[in-house]
Design an enzyme around this catalytic site. Structure first.
Site, PDB file in Angstrom:
ATOM      1  N   HIS A 246      72.510  76.945  20.048  1.00 20.42           N
ATOM      2  CA  HIS A 246      71.066  76.976  20.299  1.00 20.42           C
ATOM      3  C   HIS A 246      70.575  75.571  20.608  1.00 20.42           C
ATOM      4  CE1 HIS A 246      66.748  77.757  19.641  1.00 20.42           C
ATOM      5  NE2 HIS A 246      67.068  79.001  19.953  1.00 20.42           N
ATOM      6  N   GLU A 305      70.600  86.255  19.581  1.00 17.69           N
ATOM      7  CA  GLU A 305      71.027  87.259  20.556  1.00 17.69           C
ATOM      8  C   GLU A 305      72.178  88.132  20.052  1.00 17.69           C
ATOM      9  OE1 GLU A 305      68.989  87.555  22.646  1.00 17.69           O
ATOM     10  OE2 GLU A 305      68.418  85.743  23.714  1.00 17.69           O
TER      11      GLU A 305
END
Ligand code: COA
Length: 363
Positions: A246, A305
């Site tokens: 991320h 996700e």
């Protein structure tokens, strides 16, 4: 100039804070841990929009008014013709939202919260040759989304899982789509225009278009025993592991655990997906170990996700709809940020550095 505006502060907000070092997400004063499982979608709508489009109604009133708005916008689903049906679901949703009136009041905000849910589910049913299911205004937003998708009243655990997802992704700092929403709002163009800009930013694969490939990866791995070899080969080919890493979080993305918890509760009620979850957990453990060994200086952990893909799949949303479901949940964040910007901010108008030829050089 900061490429990608990395580390540039472009807004002050009371709406959400992403603490990438601590792995914490605060939504208007409440930690995500205290929202997921405790607050409904309607509670988070009230939390985010209160004071920005007048005083937010309470949960019961919001359920009622959102239900009315779903019924109102359902009339527009009739505009989905064969040409529109050729487009991806998120583009059909965007085209229909573009037909709605602009405005900056609570009525406009509620219409914009209702519209993505109605348009996405109608588009998905039409794509598979089924008639759209009319909204049931008395249901909660999450329950009606599942009812409009599957044409039957969903189980309580399914509603809870979708609620957990919509709450988890309701807002997340100044991400690309939220920034797009604020830029448009800063011109005083209105909430519908802001939401349209945000959906356009969201649909890109670098933002909201990622969870489908997580399922592709799990399908390719097939069994827990294959995980280590498959992941090692993928990294050897220079590929990235989907659902890991991320830009802001340097530790575990707190949204991943929120969704993993929701998924566990869902499969406790519906064991159909148990094998899938066991596979996912094996892939997660294997990937974390391999990434740690290969990139000891770069903390790479699971992101939102990974479990989004599994949760939405378990709720029977097709892969092609995942970005649209993200838009259903994030619209409240876009609306709140747009109003905050319009009320408190100035026109967003940065400058560029000209690096082209000077007139005499071009001639
Ligand atoms: N798998 C393997 N390696 C990864 C990785 C992943 N998922 N994510 C980052 N890395 C590696 C990069 O290869 C790079 O290594 P290098 O320095 O040896 O070249 C290093 O970590 C830093 O990568 P960088 O692109 O600078 O990280 P970023 O923070 O800008 O990227 C993402 C963030 C999300 C784009 C990135 O982690 C990624 O592509 N993840 C996979 C896709 C995904 O899950 N997207 C959904 C995000 S919510």
């Amino acid at each position: 100039m900061k490429n990608g505006l990395e580390d540039v502060v472009a807004a002050e907000t009371q709406l959400s804070h992403v603490n990438g070092e601590a792995g914490e997400l605060i939504i208007r004063g409440v930690s995500l841990d205290h929202l997921v499982g405790y607050a409904s979608y309607e509670d988070v709508v009230a939390l985010l929009v209160d004071g920005l489009v007048g005083t937010a109604p309470d949960r019961t009133e919001l359920v009622r008014r959102l239900g009315q708005k779903r019924a109102e916008v359902f009339a527009h689903a009739g505009a989905i013709d064969d040409a529109l049906l050729e487009l991806p679901p998120v583009d059909i949703m965007r085209a229909l939202i573009a037909r709605l009136p602009d405005g900056d009041d609570l009525d406009t905000a509620l219409r914009l919260l209702a519209a993505p849910a109605v348009f996405l589910t109608a588009a998905l049913r039409l794509k598979r040759g089924e008639s759209p299911v009319a909204p049931r205004p008395s249901l909660s937003h999450s329950a009606d989304i599942l009812a409009m998708l599957g044409a039957k009243v969903p189980m309580r655990q399914e509603v809870a899982a979708l609620d957990a997802y919509l709450v988890t992704i309701s807002d997340h700092g100044l991400n690309a789509s939220t920034f797009a929403s604020r830029v448009v709002a800063s011109t005083k163009a209105g909430l519908t225009s802001s939401v349209l800009a945000a959906i356009s930013a969201l649909k890109g694969p670098l933002h909201g278009g990622a969870p489908g490939p997580v399922l592709d990866m799990l399908d390719a791995i097939e069994t827990p025993e294959n995980a280590e070899t498959w992941l090692t080969r993928a990294l050897d080919r220079g590929e990235r592991l989907m659902g890991f890493g991320h830009r802001v979080y340097r530790v575990r993305d707190p949204r991943a655990d929120a969704l993993k918890g929701a998924l566990r509760q869902l499969i406790a009620a519906d064991p159909v997906n148990r094998d899938r979850i066991q596979l996912a957990e094996a892939v997660e453990q294997s990937a974390l170990a391999i990434l740690k060994a290969r990139k000891p200086d770069r903390p790479l952990d699971v992101n939102v996700e990974f479990y989004t893909a599994l949760l939405l799949d378990a709720l029977k949303f097709p892969r092609e709809a995942f970005t649209g479901v993200f838009a259903i949940g994030r619209t409240v964040g876009w609306v709140a940020h747009a109003r905050e910007q319009a009320l408190e901010g100035r026109l967003i108008r940065p400058r560029s550095i000209y690096v082209g030829p000077l007139p005499q050089q071009a001639a």
